[in-house]
Scaffold this motif. Sequence first.
Motif, PDB file in Angstrom:
ATOM      1  N   ALA A  52     -41.434  50.549 -31.838  1.00 42.34           N
ATOM      2  CA  ALA A  52     -42.596  50.062 -32.600  1.00 42.34           C
ATOM      3  C   ALA A  52     -43.260  51.240 -33.305  1.00 42.34           C
ATOM      4  N   PRO A  53     -42.615  51.803 -34.344  1.00 35.66           N
ATOM      5  CA  PRO A  53     -43.173  52.981 -35.002  1.00 35.66           C
ATOM      6  C   PRO A  53     -44.456  52.660 -35.758  1.00 35.66           C
ATOM      7  N   ARG A  54     -45.292  53.664 -35.860  1.00 35.18           N
ATOM      8  CA  ARG A  54     -46.543  53.500 -36.604  1.00 35.18           C
ATOM      9  C   ARG A  54     -46.261  53.599 -38.098  1.00 35.18           C
ATOM     10  N   THR A  55     -46.883  52.737 -38.846  1.00 38.02           N
ATOM     11  CA  THR A  55     -46.656  52.707 -40.302  1.00 38.02           C
ATOM     12  C   THR A  55     -47.880  53.183 -41.078  1.00 38.02           C
ATOM     13  N   ARG A  56     -48.882  53.676 -40.372  1.00 44.98           N
ATOM     14  CA  ARG A  56     -50.078  54.196 -41.039  1.00 44.98           C
ATOM     15  C   ARG A  56     -50.412  55.562 -40.471  1.00 44.98           C
ATOM     16  N   VAL A  57     -50.904  56.420 -41.329  1.00 46.30           N
ATOM     17  CA  VAL A  57     -51.348  57.740 -40.928  1.00 46.30           C
ATOM     18  C   VAL A  57     -52.584  58.061 -41.745  1.00 46.30           C
ATOM     19  N   ALA A  58     -53.392  58.989 -41.256  1.00 51.56           N
ATOM     20  CA  ALA A  58     -54.678  59.267 -41.917  1.00 51.56           C
ATOM     21  C   ALA A  58     -54.511  59.697 -43.363  1.00 51.56           C
ATOM     22  N   GLY A  59     -53.405  60.362 -43.670  1.00 51.78           N
ATOM     23  CA  GLY A  59     -53.152  60.731 -45.063  1.00 51.78           C
ATOM     24  C   GLY A  59     -53.816  62.015 -45.492  1.00 51.78           C
ATOM     25  N   ARG A  60     -54.378  62.764 -44.548  1.00 53.41           N
ATOM     26  CA  ARG A  60     -54.999  64.036 -44.924  1.00 53.41           C
ATOM     27  C   ARG A  60     -53.963  65.144 -45.054  1.00 53.41           C
ATOM     28  N   GLY A  61     -52.887  65.057 -44.259  1.00 51.89           N
ATOM     29  CA  GLY A  61     -51.814  66.023 -44.407  1.00 51.89           C
ATOM     30  C   GLY A  61     -51.903  67.235 -43.508  1.00 51.89           C
ATOM     31  N   ARG A  62     -52.577  67.140 -42.383  1.00 53.89           N
ATOM     32  CA  ARG A  62     -52.651  68.273 -41.455  1.00 53.89           C
ATOM     33  C   ARG A  62     -51.343  68.362 -40.669  1.00 53.89           C
ATOM     34  N   ILE A  63     -50.730  69.534 -40.711  1.00 55.88           N
ATOM     35  CA  ILE A  63     -49.445  69.767 -40.054  1.00 55.88           C
ATOM     36  C   ILE A  63     -49.654  70.737 -38.896  1.00 55.88           C
ATOM     37  N   ALA A  64     -49.010  70.426 -37.757  1.00 50.78           N
ATOM     38  CA  ALA A  64     -49.071  71.323 -36.606  1.00 50.78           C
ATOM     39  C   ALA A  64     -47.686  71.420 -35.984  1.00 50.78           C
ATOM     40  N   PHE A  65     -47.166  72.637 -35.843  1.00 46.24           N
ATOM     41  CA  PHE A  65     -45.960  72.933 -35.080  1.00 46.24           C
ATOM     42  C   PHE A  65     -46.395  73.578 -33.773  1.00 46.24           C
ATOM     43  N   ASP A  66     -46.042  72.989 -32.656  1.00 42.33           N
ATOM     44  CA  ASP A  66     -46.469  73.481 -31.348  1.00 42.33           C
ATOM     45  C   ASP A  66     -45.255  73.915 -30.531  1.00 42.33           C
ATOM     46  N   ASP A  67     -45.009  75.229 -30.495  1.00 43.77           N
ATOM     47  CA  ASP A  67     -43.924  75.805 -29.690  1.00 43.77           C
ATOM     48  C   ASP A  67     -42.589  75.098 -29.959  1.00 43.77           C
ATOM     49  N   VAL A  68     -42.247  74.952 -31.217  1.00 42.03           N
ATOM     50  CA  VAL A  68     -41.038  74.220 -31.606  1.00 42.03           C
ATOM     51  C   VAL A  68     -39.808  75.106 -31.451  1.00 42.03           C
ATOM     52  N   THR A  69     -38.816  74.591 -30.745  1.00 37.01           N
ATOM     53  CA  THR A  69     -37.532  75.272 -30.585  1.00 37.01           C
ATOM     54  C   THR A  69     -36.431  74.314 -31.028  1.00 37.01           C
ATOM     55  N   PHE A  70     -35.466  74.843 -31.789  1.00 34.90           N
ATOM     56  CA  PHE A  70     -34.376  73.984 -32.269  1.00 34.90           C
ATOM     57  C   PHE A  70     -33.109  74.798 -32.414  1.00 34.90           C
ATOM     58  N   ARG A  71     -32.015  74.205 -31.944  1.00 33.61           N
ATOM     59  CA  ARG A  71     -30.692  74.806 -32.093  1.00 33.61           C
ATOM     60  C   ARG A  71     -29.758  73.749 -32.661  1.00 33.61           C
ATOM     61  N   TYR A  72     -29.002  74.116 -33.693  1.00 36.98           N
ATOM     62  CA  TYR A  72     -28.035  73.183 -34.275  1.00 36.98           C
ATOM     63  C   TYR A  72     -26.922  72.905 -33.271  1.00 36.98           C
ATOM     64  N   PRO A  73     -26.391  71.693 -33.264  1.00 34.56           N
ATOM     65  CA  PRO A  73     -25.293  71.372 -32.351  1.00 34.56           C
ATOM     66  C   PRO A  73     -24.135  72.346 -32.516  1.00 34.56           C
ATOM     67  N   GLY A  74     -23.692  72.916 -31.417  1.00 41.39           N
ATOM     68  CA  GLY A  74     -22.578  73.856 -31.442  1.00 41.39           C
ATOM     69  C   GLY A  74     -22.983  75.298 -31.652  1.00 41.39           C
ATOM     70  N   ALA A  75     -24.251  75.554 -32.015  1.00 41.31           N
ATOM     71  CA  ALA A  75     -24.706  76.927 -32.230  1.00 41.31           C
ATOM     72  C   ALA A  75     -24.975  77.604 -30.891  1.00 41.31           C
ATOM     73  N   ALA A  76     -24.754  78.907 -30.849  1.00 38.90           N
ATOM     74  CA  ALA A  76     -24.933  79.640 -29.602  1.00 38.90           C
ATOM     75  C   ALA A  76     -26.398  79.923 -29.308  1.00 38.90           C
ATOM     76  N   ARG A  77     -27.204  80.078 -30.365  1.00 42.02           N
ATOM     77  CA  ARG A  77     -28.604  80.456 -30.168  1.00 42.02           C
ATOM     78  C   ARG A  77     -29.495  79.563 -31.015  1.00 42.02           C
ATOM     79  N   PRO A  78     -30.746  79.418 -30.614  1.00 44.31           N
ATOM     80  CA  PRO A  78     -31.671  78.623 -31.432  1.00 44.31           C
ATOM     81  C   PRO A  78     -31.944  79.310 -32.767  1.00 44.31           C
ATOM     82  N   VAL A  79     -32.081  78.502 -33.811  1.00 43.67           N
ATOM     83  CA  VAL A  79     -32.463  79.052 -35.107  1.00 43.67           C
ATOM     84  C   VAL A  79     -33.977  79.119 -35.213  1.00 43.67           C
ATOM     85  N   ILE A  80     -34.667  78.269 -34.468  1.00 41.36           N
ATOM     86  CA  ILE A  80     -36.131  78.296 -34.366  1.00 41.36           C
ATOM     87  C   ILE A  80     -36.480  78.368 -32.880  1.00 41.36           C
TER      88      ILE A  80
END
Length: 579
Positions: free
Chosen positions: A339-367
Amino acid sequence: MARSLVPSAAPVVSVRTTFRRFWPLMRGDRRLPALGAGLAIAAAACEVAAIWLFGVITDDALAARDLGAFWAPAGAWLGIALVTALMTFVGEYVTTLAGERFLLRLRDQVFAHVQRLSPEFFDRGRLGDLMARLTDDIEAIEELVASGLVRLVTAAVSTVFFVAAAFYVRWDLALVACALVPVFLLVTRGFSGRFRQAAGRERLSNGVMTSTVEESLSNQPLVQAYNRQETEARRLHREGRGWLEAKMAETRLSSLYGPLVEVVETVCVLVVLGVGAWELSAGRITLGGLLAFAAYLGYLYPQIQSLGELALVAAEAAAGSDRVLEVLRTRPAVVEGPAPRTRVAGRGRIAFDDVTFRYPGAARPVIDRLRFRAGPGELLLLTGPSGSGKSTITKLLLRFHDPDSGGIRLDGVPIQELSLATLRDTVTVLQQDTLMFSGTVRDNIAYGRPGATEAEIVAAAVAADAHDFITALPDGYATDVGRQGRLLSGGQRRRIGIARAMVRDAPVLVLDEPTTGLDARTARNVLEPLRRLMAGRTTILITHDLHLAPEADQIITLDHVQGDPTAPSDQPAPAPAPH
C-alpha cells in the motif's frame, strides 16, 4: 579452439507450460477463437456434404447420362459453396483478430515488465536480442496459443467428420485408410524433437545477429571515424553465418517434412484406390462412391498432416516461450510495498542517513555510510573521481536500487513507503548525455510533462535560453531532431534537456555532469539557465567542474574508487556563497 558460430540452444519449456503461462492473456477474447473454430468446423461439414453431392451427380447424372438429375444437386452444391465461403471468411477474420489481440497483450505485458527492470539489465544484455524477443519470439507463442489452438480443434474435428463420411461410404476402405494414419504420426514424432532443438538455436542466433546490427548502426559515427567498417562487416558476416547455419538446419527439417508427408499421403491414397478399384470391379461400390471416397481422403490426410505440422509449431513456440519467460522471470531490483503512499509534501527535502550500497557481485561497497541533508533552495555539490559512486547516489534516490543499510527520506518519509511514480515525479534528473527521442523539438520538451500547453513549452524554452535557436530552426518547434537528437548540436540538446526539466517543475533536481562535453563558451551559456532551473529547488549537482563550487551550500567529495567515500561533513564548504 575456434569459437562456434552457432550458440548453444537454451533449454525449452513444454507446450503445457507455454499454455498455462500465456493462455490467461486470451481472457476477454476467448469467444473469438471459439467462433472461428466453430465456423471452420461448420465449413468442414459443408465440404462433407459437397463431396456427397459430387458422388450423387456422378452416379445419377453423369454415369446415367440423365441431365434432369443434375440440376437439383448442382444447385445445392452451389448454395453450400457460397455458405462455406462466407463461413471461411468470417472464421479466418475472427481467428486473426483474436490472435492479434493476444499478440498485443503479450507484447504490452513483456514491455511493461522490461520497463520495471533496473538500468543494469539493459547494460548487461544486448538490445537487439531483447528486440527479437519482443517481436519474433512472442509471434511464435501466438502461433501456438491463439491461432494454433483453433487449427488444432478444427483439424481434429474435421478429421472425425471425414473419417465418419468415409466409413459411411465404404467401411472396409475406411479401415484401410485409417490403418495407414499411424505412418503420419511416426513421421511427425521423428521430426518434432529435432525441430525443437533447431528452432531454439535459430532463435538464439537471430537475437545475436539482430544485436550486432543494432550496435553497429547505433555507433556508425565511431565506426566511420575509426575506419572500422570492414571490422563491423566481418562481425556481422560471422554472426550472419551463425544464423544461416541455424536457420538452414531448421529449414532442412521443415522442408523435408512437407514432401515426405506428401509422399506418404500419395502412397496411402494409391493403396486405398487400389483396394477401391478391386471393390469397383467386383460391383461392391459405384464409381461415384469411389470418387467421393477418394475426395474424402483428399481432405482427410491434409487434416492429419496439419495436426503433425502443429507439433512443429509447438516446438518453435516452446523455444520462443523459453526466451520470453527468461525475461519475465527477471525480477526488478526494487518493488513497491502493498500500500504505497501516493502523496508527499512536495517541498523536496532529501536526507541520506548512513547509506551503504554494494552492487551485486562487487567485492566492496561503492557507497559506505553516506550521510547528508539538502533542502529547498540549497545546492549540494557531489564530486570525486569516476567510479567513486556519484551516479550511484542518483540511482538510489530514484530507487533503481535500494541501499543495503541506512535509509533515504523525502520530506521525512522513507522513499520505500512511496509509490515509484510519486517518488520519480518528485525528482527531475538532467543526465550527463541529454537523451532525446525521434520527433520534434516540441515533443522532446513536452516529454517532461505530458499535457503541457504550448505556452508552457515556450516559457520553459525561454527560461532555458533555447527559444531563440529553436525559432531559427527550419520549422521552429516542429523541427524534427533526428535519431537521438543527432541533428542538433550538443549545446542545443543540453538546453532542450533543461527546458524539459523546466516544464517538469519537480521540487528535487539532480544535475549529472551538466557541462561535460561542452566547450568553455557553451558551458558558460548553459550555466545561466541552469541557475534559473535550480532556483528554489533542492539541487544535487554531480560534477568534476567546480565552477559552481562557490555557490554550493555543501560539498561532498567521494574519493575512493569502488570503495569507501570520505565521511562528509554536513557543514557548508568554506566560504560558500549560498544561492
